[in-house]
Design an enzyme around this catalytic site. Structure first.
Site, PDB file in Angstrom:
ATOM      1  N   ASN A   1       7.325 -36.101  -2.944  1.00 24.24           N
ATOM      2  CA  ASN A   1       6.346 -35.285  -3.677  1.00 24.24           C
ATOM      3  C   ASN A   1       4.959 -35.832  -3.349  1.00 24.24           C
ATOM      4  O   ASN A   1       4.821 -36.825  -2.619  1.00 24.24           O
ATOM      5  CB  ASN A   1       6.629 -35.312  -5.188  1.00 24.24           C
ATOM      6  CG  ASN A   1       5.823 -34.263  -5.939  1.00 24.24           C
ATOM      7  OD1 ASN A   1       5.775 -33.098  -5.543  1.00 24.24           O
ATOM      8  ND2 ASN A   1       5.152 -34.663  -7.006  1.00 24.24           N
TER       9      ASN A   1
ATOM     10  N   ARG B   1       3.526 -27.178   8.074  1.00 26.80           N
ATOM     11  CA  ARG B   1       3.624 -28.351   7.196  1.00 26.80           C
ATOM     12  C   ARG B   1       5.093 -28.804   7.205  1.00 26.80           C
ATOM     13  O   ARG B   1       5.989 -27.993   6.942  1.00 26.80           O
ATOM     14  CB  ARG B   1       3.172 -28.017   5.760  1.00 26.80           C
ATOM     15  CG  ARG B   1       1.710 -27.563   5.684  1.00 26.80           C
ATOM     16  CD  ARG B   1       1.211 -27.518   4.257  1.00 26.80           C
ATOM     17  NE  ARG B   1       0.970 -28.857   3.734  1.00 26.80           N
ATOM     18  CZ  ARG B   1       0.765 -29.115   2.439  1.00 26.80           C
ATOM     19  NH1 ARG B   1       0.800 -28.135   1.546  1.00 26.80           N
ATOM     20  NH2 ARG B   1       0.541 -30.350   2.018  1.00 26.80           N
TER      21      ARG B   1
ATOM     22  N   ARG C   1      -0.213 -23.254  -1.307  1.00 24.03           N
ATOM     23  CA  ARG C   1       0.361 -24.595  -1.257  1.00 24.03           C
ATOM     24  C   ARG C   1       1.406 -24.721  -2.360  1.00 24.03           C
ATOM     25  O   ARG C   1       1.563 -23.839  -3.193  1.00 24.03           O
ATOM     26  CB  ARG C   1      -0.737 -25.653  -1.408  1.00 24.03           C
ATOM     27  CG  ARG C   1      -1.724 -25.299  -2.519  1.00 24.03           C
ATOM     28  CD  ARG C   1      -2.254 -26.434  -3.266  1.00 24.03           C
ATOM     29  NE  ARG C   1      -1.220 -27.206  -3.902  1.00 24.03           N
ATOM     30  CZ  ARG C   1      -0.583 -26.869  -5.027  1.00 24.03           C
ATOM     31  NH1 ARG C   1      -0.836 -25.735  -5.659  1.00 24.03           N
ATOM     32  NH2 ARG C   1       0.349 -27.646  -5.542  1.00 24.03           N
ATOM     33  N   GLY C   2       2.127 -25.877  -2.346  1.00 19.65           N
ATOM     34  CA  GLY C   2       3.228 -26.052  -3.271  1.00 19.65           C
ATOM     35  C   GLY C   2       4.496 -25.599  -2.560  1.00 19.65           C
ATOM     36  O   GLY C   2       4.516 -24.531  -1.925  1.00 19.65           O
TER      37      GLY C   2
ATOM     38  N   GLN D   1      -5.552 -31.599  -6.458  1.00 23.38           N
ATOM     39  CA  GLN D   1      -4.787 -30.459  -6.987  1.00 23.38           C
ATOM     40  C   GLN D   1      -4.657 -30.538  -8.505  1.00 23.38           C
ATOM     41  O   GLN D   1      -4.589 -29.523  -9.189  1.00 23.38           O
ATOM     42  CB  GLN D   1      -3.388 -30.415  -6.351  1.00 23.38           C
ATOM     43  CG  GLN D   1      -3.360 -29.991  -4.895  1.00 23.38           C
ATOM     44  CD  GLN D   1      -3.421 -31.171  -3.949  1.00 23.38           C
ATOM     45  OE1 GLN D   1      -3.986 -32.211  -4.279  1.00 23.38           O
ATOM     46  NE2 GLN D   1      -2.853 -31.022  -2.762  1.00 23.38           N
TER      47      GLN D   1
ATOM     48  N   ASP E   1       8.853 -31.763  -3.184  1.00 22.42           N
ATOM     49  CA  ASP E   1       8.797 -31.037  -1.914  1.00 22.42           C
ATOM     50  C   ASP E   1      10.117 -31.092  -1.156  1.00 22.42           C
ATOM     51  O   ASP E   1      10.415 -30.222  -0.347  1.00 22.42           O
ATOM     52  CB  ASP E   1       7.677 -31.590  -1.029  1.00 22.42           C
ATOM     53  CG  ASP E   1       6.347 -31.047  -1.515  1.00 22.42           C
ATOM     54  OD1 ASP E   1       5.823 -31.591  -2.507  1.00 22.42           O
ATOM     55  OD2 ASP E   1       5.874 -30.046  -0.948  1.00 22.42           O
TER      56      ASP E   1
HETATM   57  O1  MRU Z   1       0.042 -30.616  -0.696  1.00 23.57           O
HETATM   58  P1  MRU Z   1       0.520 -29.714  -1.768  1.00 23.57           P
HETATM   59  O2  MRU Z   1      -0.551 -29.307  -2.714  1.00 23.57           O
HETATM   60  O3  MRU Z   1       1.264 -28.529  -1.197  1.00 23.57           O
HETATM   61  O4  MRU Z   1       1.579 -30.573  -2.588  1.00 23.57           O
HETATM   62  C1  MRU Z   1       2.286 -29.962  -3.627  1.00 23.57           C
HETATM   63  C2  MRU Z   1       3.183 -30.883  -4.360  1.00 23.57           C
HETATM   64  O5  MRU Z   1       3.322 -32.033  -4.052  1.00 23.57           O
HETATM   65  C3  MRU Z   1       3.980 -30.272  -5.478  1.00 23.57           C
HETATM   66  O6  MRU Z   1       4.220 -31.211  -6.482  1.00 23.57           O
HETATM   67  C4  MRU Z   1       5.334 -29.781  -4.931  1.00 23.57           C
HETATM   68  O7  MRU Z   1       5.133 -28.980  -3.812  1.00 23.57           O
HETATM   69  C5  MRU Z   1       6.092 -29.019  -5.944  1.00 23.57           C
HETATM   70  S1  MRU Z   1       5.375 -27.438  -6.327  1.00 23.57           S
HETATM   71  C6  MRU Z   1       6.396 -26.662  -7.419  1.00 23.57           C
END
Ligand code: MRU
Length: 356
Positions: A248, A90, A47-48, A197, A238
């Site tokens: 985000n 996603r 993820r991220g 997270q 994101d």
């Molecule tokens: O749902 P996730 O855990 O993938 O969400 C991640 C985030 O919102 C992070 O802040 C974003 O992807 C930046 S990661 C460098």
């Protein structure tokens, strides 16, 4: 620094840290097929935004490994099917479609080559996306130093660190570099409901590095700020639209509003692969809606009445007007973003950081 890496290409398959098992267990998860990669992305094993871009690129390689097409057209057909599967995982992080577009261009450039050669070129490109992300994280970390003073007390949300990228992270990358430079920073990590997270991943990462971190409930950020215990908020992204609107993790917008109320800077760190200048504002960013159970259950146990209506958007959009600066590998950008971000697109990163 923790080992193994967040994600790696090894022996013709992908090995990743299974982030759904952290912090209790550090377990490696293997993907041999594109379907397994799709499951890993959807379930947040990986993820991220930058990490899912890398994962999707490797997913395409997995999906084409057994391809025995005899013409470019046949190969392209299968590649499109595999890419569609990756794209459907996603929708919010633009890094995913950005990585797929990079692979598509390489395939098209190699149109005259054999299928084996095209596959080889695609793997080289996927690995380049991965390695490049590590370099961009390092550069973001350096560029962010002008915003981090000695003794800074930083509030962050979700996880924008090593676990979310191919390198040291974006928001957390800035904090790692500050720490290594000897700045005595401290961090408040929002737990980041519903999937935690912040509680599960950000605290784990920072503790490994020896950076003082205090876990807080999302709802206590206002009190901390009112008591003067935070100097600024720093988060990842994101997708960033042309006007600086930032998608985000859900709850980021709350933090930005709180920062404005308490006259605190609200900073966003992201590689340029997270910019989507084709979107004029954040209203056009697709926001992923996730399963109701993520909200109605806590650690697998029901915490809400059966049948209750649930809204579970995974991300929100912070208006660019609330963003004090966007830190990228190309420099630190400020409002008006429509101008600074479009100039940034043409800025050559190797000439030192830009301040626009
Ligand atoms: O749902 P996730 O855990 O993938 O969400 C991640 C985030 O919102 C992070 O802040 C974003 O992807 C930046 S990661 C460098």
């Amino acid at each position: 620094m923790f080992k193994p890496p967040t994600i790696a290409w090894e022996d013709n398959r992908v090995v990743m840290i299974d982030q759904t098992r952290l912090p209790g267990e550090l377990i490696l998860h293997r993907c041999d097929t594109v379907e397994q990669m799709a499951e890993a992305i959807r379930s947040l094993r990986v993820r991220g935004a930058p990490a899912i871009g890398i994962a999707a690129a490797y997913g395409v390689i997995l999906g084409l490994q057994g391809c025995s097409a005899s013409t470019f057209e046949e190969f392209e057909e299968q590649m499109e099917r595999v890419m569609a599967l990756m794209r459907a995982t996603r929708p919010t992080a633009v890094n995913l479609s950005w990585a797929l577009e990079r692979l598509r261009s390489v395939a098209v450039e190699h149109k005259g080559a054999s299928v084996a050669e095209i596959k080889k070129a695609l793997l080289v490109e996927a690995q380049a996306i991965h390695q490049q992300d590590a370099r961009l994280c390092r550069q973001i970390g350096e560029n962010g130093q002008e915003l981090v003073h000695e003794g800074a007390r930083v509030l962050t949300h979700c996880n924008a660190g090593r676990l979310a990228t191919g390198g040291i992270g974006t928001a957390l990358g800035i904090l790692y570099v500050a720490h290594r430079q000897g700045k005595k920073i401290t961090v408040y990590a929002d737990e980041t409901r519903p999937l935690l997270q912040g509680a599960r991943l950000t605290t784990w990462e920072l503790m490994q590095e020896g950076i003082p971190v205090t876990l807080i409930c999302d709802s206590s950020a206002a009190r901390l700020m009112a008591r003067g215990q935070v100097d600024f908020a720093l988060v990842g992204a994101d997708r960033i639209a042309a006007n600086g609107d930032v998608a985000n993790k859900i709850g980021t917008y709350n933090l930005a509003v709180l920062c404005a109320k308490h006259n605190l800077p609200f900073y966003v760190a992201a590689p340029s692969s997270t910019l989507d200048l084709a979107l004029s504002d954040g209203d056009q960013i697709p926001i992923e809606e996730r399963a109701a159970e993520e909200v109605t259950e806590v650690c697998g146990r029901r915490s809400a009445p059966l049948g209750v209506a649930v809204s579970n958007p995974a991300f929100d959009v912070t208006p660019g007007g609330l963003v004090s600066a966007i830190i990228t590998e190309k420099g630190v950008f400020r409002s008006p973003y429509r101008r600074s971000l479009s100039r940034m697109k043409n800025h050559r990163g190797n000439q030192g950081p830009a301040r626009l």
